[in-house]
Design a protein around this motif. Structure first.
Motif: not given
Ligand SMILES: *Cc1c(COP(=O)(O)O)cnc(C)c1O
Length: 357
Positions: A41-43, A49-50, A174-176
């Motif tokens: 999950t970290a990868g 990008a979250t 996240d950015e989206l």
């Protein structure tokens, strides 16, 4: 004969991945599993990008696509439809007993920010489903521009399918501001089918808490409760998670930006081939997918014959999806495909076309 796959999923899987799937079994309540789950999950958070939650579900994409509407639609959903998978998602939403409307555009066309804005401005909806890359038609809708529109509707939960796009180009969750991003792993991720990945924002989980009838297997709140222990509600496909672990290592060894660049290069090669051979494109620029090309059979090639000939030479070829079979054909250029694989395939297709002429 084992065929090399140039169909848009499942796609070829690297031998290292198949080997990883043969790892000895562990128990999913053992610390060894929690370590594997946490690493994977970290990868995935890096790829998506979250900093939010990333969940692993043992199912194909449609399991979570169904789960998402069961968890996240409280009032009424709008399903944006521009191809077979998005049409199906509307059907799935209705079959889950949800109030839902389909906003349909012609196959081959994108969902635009204007279409999304127009639907949401009615105030009727508290959730949307949208497919970033419609694999049936080779159309990629402009997600960053759509995401900008979604910011004006903070009460709407966005459920976005990135099955055939995630990892092939940047989709920064996240950015989206995507509330629930879903993908199965047998297309852009180039793993065997049977594992799906999804995210859930705070807004999505808050919504789920208010919704009855979430079921059990895809209950987002069960996933949330297990996630803090690096675990899953029910027994996961552990062999697959080993494969994902290995694949993420491979992604980072290649480099995410190199992976995006490779996809742009492969797409360029196929588009050039399609145009040079006198075929058209089902999608207009700039909506052509970077992971598959859907060509218009303007030359009137006997595609069933071509498929058979390529099959005899060891290549799986797709002669169009559903109602556009024969009128279009699709060449996938996703996953771990390399330039040489594609060159070999296109050269063989050329030989077949000469024979067919
Ligand atoms: C293949 C595909 C699906 C369906 O995936 P399954 O793994 O068969 O459930 C959904 N959405 C898109 C965009 C796809 O390409």
């Amino acid at each position: 004969m084992v065929k090399k796959l140039f169909i848009p999923g499942p796609v070829d899987v690297h031998p290292d991945i198949l080997q990883a799937m043969a790892s000895p079994m562990i128990g999913h309540r053992m610390p060894e599993y929690a370590a594997l789950h946490g690493r994977v999950t970290a990868g995935l958070k890096r790829v998506l990008a979250t900093d939010g939650r990333v969940f692993l579900a043992t199912s194909s994409a449609f399991g979570v696509m169904e789960g998402a509407v069961r968890n996240l639609v409280a009032k009424r959903c709008v399903n944006f439809c521009n191809g077979a998978f998005s049409d199906k998602w509307h059907d799935v939403t209705r079959r889950c007993g949800k109030e839902a409307d389909a906003v349909k555009v012609e196959w081959g066309k994108p969902i635009t920010p204007e279409i999304v804005d127009q639907a949401l401005a009615t105030g009727r909806y508290d959730a949307i489903t949208l497919i970033h890359n419609e694999t049936s038609t080779g159309v990629m809708s402009p997600l960053p521009e759509i995401a900008r529109v979604l910011r004006n509707y903070p009460d709407v939960v966005s459920i976005i399918d990135t099955v055939s796009s995630m990892s092939a180009l940047p989709v920064p969750v996240d950015e989206l501001g995507i509330d629930c991003c879903i993908f199965g792993v047998q297309k852009a991720f180039a793993l065997p089918p049977g594992l799906a990945v999804f995210t859930a924002s705070d807004k999505a989980l808050a919504r789920a808490r208010t919704v009855e009838g979430r079921g059990y297997y895809f209950d987002f709140l069960e996933f949330e409760a297990n996630d803090v222990k690096n675990n899953t509600p029910s027994t996961p496909c552990i062999s697959h998670i080993y494969a994902m672990d290995r694949q993420l290592e491979r992604f980072f060894a290649e480099g995410l930006e190199q992976r995006w660049a490779r996809h742009r290069q492969l797409a360029g090669m196929v588009r050039e081939w399609v145009a040079d051979r006198g075929y058209g494109f089902f999608a207009d620029e700039p909506y052509r997918s970077v992971t598959l090309t859907c060509a218009l059979n303007t030359r009137g090639t006997d595609l069933a014959r071509l498929k058979k000939m390529l099959g005899e030479r060891g290549y799986a070829f797709d002669d169009g999806y559903g109602t556009i079979k024969g009128k279009t054909f699709r060449i996938a250029h996703m996953g771990d495909m390399q330039r040489t694989d594609l060159e070999e395939f296109l050269a063989t297709a050329d030989e077949c076309l000469v024979e067919l002429a």
